[in-house]
Design an enzyme around this catalytic site. Structure first.
Site, PDB file in Angstrom:
ATOM      1  CG  PHE A 221      -2.228  -0.740   1.318  1.00 20.31           C
ATOM      2  CD1 PHE A 221      -2.846  -0.886  -0.174  1.00 20.31           C
ATOM      3  CD2 PHE A 221      -2.941  -0.833   2.556  1.00 20.31           C
ATOM      4  CE1 PHE A 221      -3.966  -1.573  -0.039  1.00 20.31           C
ATOM      5  CE2 PHE A 221      -4.209  -1.726   2.420  1.00 20.31           C
ATOM      6  CZ  PHE A 221      -4.816  -1.891   1.199  1.00 20.31           C
ATOM      7  CD  GLU A 222      -1.393   5.137   1.263  1.00 24.03           C
ATOM      8  OE1 GLU A 222      -1.126   6.036   0.219  1.00 24.03           O
ATOM      9  OE2 GLU A 222      -2.767   5.240   1.523  1.00 24.03           O
ATOM     10  N   GLY A 223       2.558   3.062  -1.917  1.00 22.59           N
ATOM     11  CA  GLY A 223       3.918   2.991  -2.368  1.00 22.59           C
ATOM     12  C   GLY A 223       4.686   1.681  -1.981  1.00 22.59           C
TER      13      GLY A 223
END
Length: 596
Positions: free
Chosen positions: A404-406
């Site tokens: 997630f989120e990079g």
């Protein structure tokens, strides 16, 4: 929250400058209101979410949306939203505290974070007044649900490589969208989609798209390893007309929306992971106290006490770093507002300033959670592998957070890249300290002993030396590879691991020193044990990553010089980590929960 500390260091500046304990925010500084909001979230998860986990995992129709609507009615969606749109207009540390509070709800915080973060915030920060007035009240109350459509089959980490197209129609009234998005959280029940598409092939742009738009369709629910209760679907656009007035922000500036919101999303993900770690650690302690083997609870065995203590030490450390950075963002936000920036522009600017720390915390937060649940499975033994016991779900749900989120790999690379770019731009002075370290390498080590004063005088000296080790390795890497350094990803990962641990270790020492100044050293003796054990582990990480980096870059005399420098900078006195961990475990076992 009142701002009583001076303005923080600049983002990434921790690597070259010390911080005074009185200048950091710690969890002991939370107000009654902030703790009340946190407890409200814990109660909501405990009474409303936990009893429904199995039904959520089976995607019972309307169940997740119903829980989300209840959370909206409690005001949990509106923490960061201005009062004019139905929100509570509370500060950033409170938003982190709320995110932590829902973090133990397995799939629920995934839906919650997608809605309150990457779906709602783009409109709040980049929408015009008409868009805010139209969508924010419903998104804040829970009447409307949001989703965020960025990832495509061919573009994950490379978000700007998206292929979805937006073409203005002949009448000039609508953009017609064609393309495909995947892994879209909340897609199954969202009313509002934040969608990114290319205009004219290369103008990456954000749009607000409503679910009843003709040509918008959804794929089936994805079958996932974990977070099975969250709705995850593909979203398709086939000649989907979106009103021109639903362009979000400026045409061609969609990357500003995506990346700025991700900075906030990364530290919030760390806060959600923190909530999940505390839940898993408490389950571990309770089971260790209950499970009897060889006629005694397994909590009495040293191998189990090690695991319980190490879980707590890593949780306490990352918590220290999360709220240190969260407060720094908040204070920078206040500073920017005092300089005349609008509230939204100020928070985005502050999060952008501390993007390094946000990336660091995303990595450390997700990896601490993975560690805690993995050890939780081990403490439960065979029962940990059973789906009838809670560690099974916790273990599977944890894994997505490193993606997630990079991905954590991307965030490691970003953290180092952003620090180096700040140095090249002159935003922080990396050159001066790096040159000083080079000079120190060529000098004869001083044998004089300074008088030791303060709770952590030796430990802060160790932190200062570890920072020199980071600067030495990073400086050598820049000299060696210059413009091609970005291609040396293994080396950048080494540097990132060093910096991540140093920031977290320093944050933990600062927290304990500050709180000991109020409560007394004796009252914080076990927390001091935790800080010292974490620092010992940090020294080992810095030494190992530093050796790997030096061995990759250098040979001969240069390698020997740098290796000698690394030994000098990682030299510490031995700590009786066994007894320190035993003292930590004793507190946990007595409290029968994560107790810090």
């Amino acid at each position: 929250m009142e701002v009583t500390q001076k303005a923080p260091l600049k983002g990434g500046e921790f690597i070259i400058k010390p911080t005074a304990a009185q200048d950091v925010f710690t969890p002991a500084d939370f107000t009654e209101e902030q703790n009340y909001m946190h407890q409200t979230c814990l109660d909501f998860v405990g009474t409303e979410v936990q009893p429904l986990l199995e039904r959520l995992d089976n995607h019972e129709e309307g169940l997740m949306r119903g829980l989300m609507e209840k959370a909206g009615h409690l005001g949990l969606f509106g923490v960061s939203v201005p009062e004019q749109f139905g929100g509570l207009d509370m500060d950033f540390p409170t938003a982190l505290r709320v995110t932590e509070g829902v973090g133990g709800g397995h799939s629920f915080p995934v839906a919650f974070a997608a809605h309150t973060g990457i779906a709602l915030l783009p409109i709040l920060y980049f929408g015009n007044e008409e868009q805010k007035a139209k969508y924010l009240p419903g998104l804040t109350s829970g009447e409307l649900m949001g989703a965020y459509c960025l990832t495509e089959p061919g573009s994950g980490s490379d978000a700007l490589g998206a292929k979805t197209k937006a073409v203005l129609n002949a009448e000039g009234t609508h953009y017609v969208l064609n393309g495909q998005k995947m892994w879209i959280t909340n897609a199954g029940f969202a009313d509002v989609f934040i969608v990114f598409a290319q205009i004219d092939g290369d103008k990456f742009t954000g749009f607000i798209v409503e679910k009843n738009t003709p040509g918008l369709s959804l794929g089936n629910e994805e079958h996932k390893m974990g977070i099975q209760g969250s709705s995850t679907r593909q979203v398709f656009f086939a000649d989907a007309p979106v009103p021109k007035e639903n362009v979000l922000g400026e045409i061609g500036k969609g990357h500003l929306i995506a990346f700025n919101v991700l900075n906030i999303g990364r530290i919030k993900l760390a806060a959600a992971c923190l909530g999940a770690t505390k839940m898993a650690a408490t389950l571990s302690v309770k089971y260790a106290n209950e499970r009897v083997q060889f006629k005694m609870p397994i909590a009495k065995f040293g191998a189990i006490r090690y695991k319980l203590a190490q879980q707590a030490i890593r949780i306490y450390a990352v918590e220290s770093a999360i709220y240190r950075a969260g407060s720094d963002i908040y204070r920078m936000e206040q500073q920017l507002m005092a300089e005349g920036k609008g509230a939204n522009e100020a928070l985005l600017g502050a999060a952008r300033e501390f993007a390094v720390e946000c990336a660091i915390l995303k990595v450390e937060g997700s990896e601490v959670l993975d560690y805690v649940v993995d050890e939780g499975v081990q403490i439960y033994g065979g029962y940990g592998f059973s789906a009838d016991y809670p560690m099974d779900r916790a273990y599977r749900d944890s894994r997505i957070n490193r993606i997630f989120e990079g991905t954590n790999e991307i965030n490691r690379l970003l953290a180092v890249d952003m620090i180096l770019k700040k140095g090249l731009k002159g935003e922080i002075d990396l050159m001066g300290p790096a040159m000083a370290v080079q000079q120190e390498l060529l000098s004869i080590p001083s044998l004089s002993q300074e008088e030791e004063t303060g709770l952590f005088s030796k430990e802060f000296k160790t932190i200062a030396n570890l920072k020199k080790a980071v600067l030495m390795v990073a400086g050598t890497a820049v000299q060696k590879y210059a413009a091609t350094l970005a291609k040396e990803q293994e080396l950048l990962m080494n540097i990132a691991d060093m910096a991540i641990k140093v920031y977290t270790a320093e944050s933990t020492l600062l927290r304990v020193e500050k709180e000991a100044g109020t409560k007394g050293v004796e009252a914080l003796s076990v927390q001091a044990d935790m800080a010292r054990v974490y620092l010992t582990d940090t020294v080992d990480t810095v030494e190992k990553s530093g050796k790997d980096a030096i061995g990759s870059m250098c040979e001969g005399d240069e390698q020997r010089l740098l290796t000698m420098g690394l030994k000098r900078f990682t030299k510490t006195e031995l700590l009786n980590v066994r007894d320190a961990r035993r003292r930590v475990a004793a507190v946990l076992i007595e409290a029968n929960e994560y107790a810090f």
